[in-house]
Write a protein that holds these residues in place. Structure first.
Motif, PDB file in Angstrom:
ATOM      1  N   LEU A   1       0.861  -1.181   0.000  1.00  0.00           N
ATOM      2  CA  LEU A   1       0.000   0.000   0.000  1.00  0.00           C
ATOM      3  C   LEU A   1       0.896   1.229   0.000  1.00  0.00           C
ATOM      4  O   LEU A   1       1.786   1.363   0.842  1.00  0.00           O
ATOM      5  CB  LEU A   1      -0.896   0.007   1.237  1.00  0.00           C
ATOM      6  CG  LEU A   1      -1.970   1.097   1.273  1.00  0.00           C
ATOM      7  CD1 LEU A   1      -3.011   0.854   0.189  1.00  0.00           C
ATOM      8  CD2 LEU A   1      -2.631   1.158   2.650  1.00  0.00           C
ATOM      9  N   LEU A   2       0.685   2.125  -0.974  1.00  0.00           N
ATOM     10  CA  LEU A   2       1.430   3.376  -1.067  1.00  0.00           C
ATOM     11  C   LEU A   2       0.609   4.492  -0.443  1.00  0.00           C
ATOM     12  O   LEU A   2      -0.601   4.585  -0.670  1.00  0.00           O
ATOM     13  CB  LEU A   2       1.709   3.732  -2.525  1.00  0.00           C
ATOM     14  CG  LEU A   2       2.682   2.857  -3.298  1.00  0.00           C
ATOM     15  CD1 LEU A   2       2.575   3.150  -4.782  1.00  0.00           C
ATOM     16  CD2 LEU A   2       4.101   3.097  -2.830  1.00  0.00           C
ATOM     17  N   THR A   3       1.255   5.357   0.329  1.00  0.00           N
ATOM     18  CA  THR A   3       0.588   6.546   0.836  1.00  0.00           C
ATOM     19  C   THR A   3       1.423   7.753   0.432  1.00  0.00           C
ATOM     20  O   THR A   3       2.650   7.724   0.539  1.00  0.00           O
ATOM     21  CB  THR A   3       0.421   6.510   2.365  1.00  0.00           C
ATOM     22  OG1 THR A   3       1.715   6.457   2.996  1.00  0.00           O
ATOM     23  CG2 THR A   3      -0.387   5.293   2.786  1.00  0.00           C
TER      24      THR A   3
ATOM     25  N   GLU B   1       1.088  14.918  -2.999  1.00  0.00           N
ATOM     26  CA  GLU B   1       0.986  15.521  -4.335  1.00  0.00           C
ATOM     27  C   GLU B   1       1.164  14.491  -5.450  1.00  0.00           C
ATOM     28  O   GLU B   1       2.128  13.737  -5.473  1.00  0.00           O
ATOM     29  CB  GLU B   1       2.050  16.607  -4.492  1.00  0.00           C
ATOM     30  CG  GLU B   1       2.012  17.307  -5.843  1.00  0.00           C
ATOM     31  CD  GLU B   1       3.155  18.288  -6.011  1.00  0.00           C
ATOM     32  OE1 GLU B   1       3.276  18.854  -7.107  1.00  0.00           O
ATOM     33  OE2 GLU B   1       3.932  18.481  -5.049  1.00  0.00           O
ATOM     34  N   GLY B   2       0.225  14.461  -6.355  1.00  0.00           N
ATOM     35  CA  GLY B   2       0.307  13.608  -7.538  1.00  0.00           C
ATOM     36  C   GLY B   2      -0.287  12.231  -7.375  1.00  0.00           C
ATOM     37  O   GLY B   2      -0.641  11.587  -8.372  1.00  0.00           O
ATOM     38  N   TRP B   3      -0.433  11.740  -6.145  1.00  0.00           N
ATOM     39  CA  TRP B   3      -0.904  10.370  -5.961  1.00  0.00           C
ATOM     40  C   TRP B   3      -2.404  10.230  -6.170  1.00  0.00           C
ATOM     41  O   TRP B   3      -2.912   9.110  -6.304  1.00  0.00           O
ATOM     42  CB  TRP B   3      -0.503   9.859  -4.579  1.00  0.00           C
ATOM     43  CG  TRP B   3       0.967   9.604  -4.503  1.00  0.00           C
ATOM     44  CD1 TRP B   3       1.903  10.380  -3.904  1.00  0.00           C
ATOM     45  CD2 TRP B   3       1.675   8.515  -5.103  1.00  0.00           C
ATOM     46  NE1 TRP B   3       3.157   9.850  -4.078  1.00  0.00           N
ATOM     47  CE2 TRP B   3       3.048   8.706  -4.808  1.00  0.00           C
ATOM     48  CE3 TRP B   3       1.292   7.416  -5.845  1.00  0.00           C
ATOM     49  CZ2 TRP B   3       4.030   7.819  -5.242  1.00  0.00           C
ATOM     50  CZ3 TRP B   3       2.256   6.519  -6.276  1.00  0.00           C
ATOM     51  CH2 TRP B   3       3.609   6.724  -5.976  1.00  0.00           C
ATOM     52  N   ASP B   4      -3.125  11.318  -6.226  1.00  0.00           N
ATOM     53  CA  ASP B   4      -4.555  11.250  -6.542  1.00  0.00           C
ATOM     54  C   ASP B   4      -4.803  11.077  -8.036  1.00  0.00           C
ATOM     55  O   ASP B   4      -5.928  10.785  -8.452  1.00  0.00           O
ATOM     56  CB  ASP B   4      -5.264  12.513  -6.051  1.00  0.00           C
ATOM     57  CG  ASP B   4      -4.681  13.787  -6.645  1.00  0.00           C
ATOM     58  OD1 ASP B   4      -3.447  13.820  -6.880  1.00  0.00           O
ATOM     59  OD2 ASP B   4      -5.448  14.732  -6.883  1.00  0.00           O
TER      60      ASP B   4
ATOM     61  N   VAL C   1      -3.868  -7.102   3.960  1.00  0.00           N
ATOM     62  CA  VAL C   1      -3.488  -8.096   2.958  1.00  0.00           C
ATOM     63  C   VAL C   1      -2.161  -7.746   2.297  1.00  0.00           C
ATOM     64  O   VAL C   1      -1.582  -8.576   1.601  1.00  0.00           O
ATOM     65  CB  VAL C   1      -4.577  -8.229   1.882  1.00  0.00           C
ATOM     66  CG1 VAL C   1      -5.880  -8.702   2.497  1.00  0.00           C
ATOM     67  CG2 VAL C   1      -4.793  -6.905   1.144  1.00  0.00           C
ATOM     68  N   GLU C   2      -1.665  -6.527   2.513  1.00  0.00           N
ATOM     69  CA  GLU C   2      -0.409  -6.118   1.885  1.00  0.00           C
ATOM     70  C   GLU C   2       0.788  -6.543   2.729  1.00  0.00           C
ATOM     71  O   GLU C   2       0.682  -6.762   3.939  1.00  0.00           O
ATOM     72  CB  GLU C   2      -0.376  -4.597   1.699  1.00  0.00           C
ATOM     73  CG  GLU C   2      -1.424  -4.049   0.760  1.00  0.00           C
ATOM     74  CD  GLU C   2      -2.749  -3.761   1.423  1.00  0.00           C
ATOM     75  OE1 GLU C   2      -3.711  -3.425   0.714  1.00  0.00           O
ATOM     76  OE2 GLU C   2      -2.813  -3.860   2.665  1.00  0.00           O
ATOM     77  N   ALA C   3       1.949  -6.651   2.047  1.00  0.00           N
ATOM     78  CA  ALA C   3       3.172  -7.038   2.742  1.00  0.00           C
ATOM     79  C   ALA C   3       3.818  -5.862   3.458  1.00  0.00           C
ATOM     80  O   ALA C   3       4.662  -6.057   4.329  1.00  0.00           O
ATOM     81  CB  ALA C   3       4.169  -7.640   1.748  1.00  0.00           C
ATOM     82  N   GLY C   4       3.462  -4.652   3.093  1.00  0.00           N
ATOM     83  CA  GLY C   4       4.051  -3.482   3.720  1.00  0.00           C
ATOM     84  C   GLY C   4       3.360  -2.218   3.270  1.00  0.00           C
ATOM     85  O   GLY C   4       2.510  -2.225   2.373  1.00  0.00           O
ATOM     86  N   VAL C   5       3.713  -1.104   3.909  1.00  0.00           N
ATOM     87  CA  VAL C   5       3.159   0.204   3.577  1.00  0.00           C
ATOM     88  C   VAL C   5       4.318   1.142   3.292  1.00  0.00           C
ATOM     89  O   VAL C   5       5.240   1.264   4.108  1.00  0.00           O
ATOM     90  CB  VAL C   5       2.300   0.756   4.729  1.00  0.00           C
ATOM     91  CG1 VAL C   5       1.778   2.144   4.376  1.00  0.00           C
ATOM     92  CG2 VAL C   5       1.150  -0.184   5.041  1.00  0.00           C
ATOM     93  N   LEU C   6       4.298   1.780   2.124  1.00  0.00           N
ATOM     94  CA  LEU C   6       5.358   2.721   1.751  1.00  0.00           C
ATOM     95  C   LEU C   6       4.841   4.142   1.889  1.00  0.00           C
ATOM     96  O   LEU C   6       3.863   4.519   1.241  1.00  0.00           O
ATOM     97  CB  LEU C   6       5.823   2.486   0.317  1.00  0.00           C
ATOM     98  CG  LEU C   6       6.935   3.441  -0.115  1.00  0.00           C
ATOM     99  CD1 LEU C   6       8.288   2.905   0.327  1.00  0.00           C
ATOM    100  CD2 LEU C   6       6.933   3.688  -1.597  1.00  0.00           C
ATOM    101  N   ALA C   7       5.500   4.941   2.739  1.00  0.00           N
ATOM    102  CA  ALA C   7       5.200   6.363   2.831  1.00  0.00           C
ATOM    103  C   ALA C   7       6.043   7.073   1.775  1.00  0.00           C
ATOM    104  O   ALA C   7       7.244   7.268   1.952  1.00  0.00           O
ATOM    105  CB  ALA C   7       5.526   6.884   4.225  1.00  0.00           C
TER     106      ALA C   7
END
Length: 268
Positions: free
Chosen positions: A146-148, A151-154, A176-182
């Motif tokens: 999951l990416l969080t 700007e631009g991610w919308d 369900v994801e293996a990790g979260v990227l800020a």
């Protein structure tokens, strides 16, 4: 079955499969495998014991045996899925909380999280890893994360490949994801032959097709204008709130959910 009699034979299967699904989200793969084996053995024992029971009383053990088989199947699938997610190289990088450069495939629509301290919007985007540069190593994987970002991610759409940098953290229990990227940068073009630049006017792919189909369906009257795009592409943005509530009440939301999954699968 006599008139007015309530048939609950499917209830054990439904309850057990949902219980196993929920528990598997929090259990390590090893313990999920143990649950799978225990349920399979219990089903075999019930089927064997059923032979010595009078025919009129065989329904109950057979119902439980079928429920245990369904639960074992769900546990087996969950264990197979959880292995790479919890013990793979992406999970290891997340556990180390490394700063990484990541190349991903967007597999879902951005979801607004709110605003940060500066008043800018924050977004969560489901993605599938293509490769990760972390700690001097290049990790290739097809694991979900999951990416969080801000700007631009919308503006990212399903089917895009993007590159970004940030800190990779472990997912919360039950995710369900293996990790979260800020993400520390906006989404960048993945072409390494040129200097990375922010995504500009790129083809919108499936998102543009969804928009065009929704526009084409606007001539329909009533609920059909919102329901048809939902059933074909999974786009429920025009779905009437009353119809959406009625679909949830009657358990027919799968008509749009499954359509959206089938539509986006070729791009994911």
């Amino acid at each position: 079955m006599s008139p007015g009699r309530l048939d609950l034979r499917l209830a054990p299967s439904a309850i057990l499969t949902w219980a196993v699904s929920l528990g598997a989200a929090y259990l390590p793969p090893l313990w999920t495998g143990v649950v799978c084996a225990a349920l399979a053995v219990a089903a075999c024992l019930l089927f064997a014991a059923r032979a010595g029971v009078p025919r009129s009383r065989r329904t109950f053990p057979a119902t439980l045996a079928v429920a245990f088989l369904f639960g074992a199947a769900v546990a087996a699938h969950a264990a197979a899925e959880a292995g790479p997610r919890q013990d793979g190289p992406v999970a290891d990088a997340a556990a180390a909380r490394d700063s990484v450069v990541i190349h991903v495939l967007i597999v879902g629509d951005p979801r607004e999280l709110g605003t940060d301290s500066r008043g800018s919007g924050r977004w969560a985007v489901p993605a599938e890893v293509i490769d990760i540069a972390a700690d001097g190593m290049l990790i290739r994987s097809r694991t979900r994360i999951l990416l969080t970002g801000g700007e631009g991610w919308d503006r990212v759409v399903t089917g895009q490949e993007v590159r970004t940098a940030g800190k990779l953290k472990p997912a919360k229990p039950g995710q369900v994801e293996a990790g979260v990227l800020a993400a520390a940068t906006p989404p960048m073009r993945p072409d390494s032959r040129h200097k990375p630049e922010a995504l500009g006017n790129i083809p919108q792919g499936p998102a543009q097709l969804k928009k065009q189909f929704r526009t084409a369906a606007e001539w329909l009257r009533g609920d059909a204008a919102g329901l048809l795009p939902g059933m074909v592409t999974g786009d429920t943005t025009s779905l009437d709130e009353g119809l959406e509530a009625a679909m949830k009440t009657t358990g027919t939301t799968h008509l749009t959910a499954v359509s959206g999954a089938n539509y986006e699968a070729p791009y994911g």
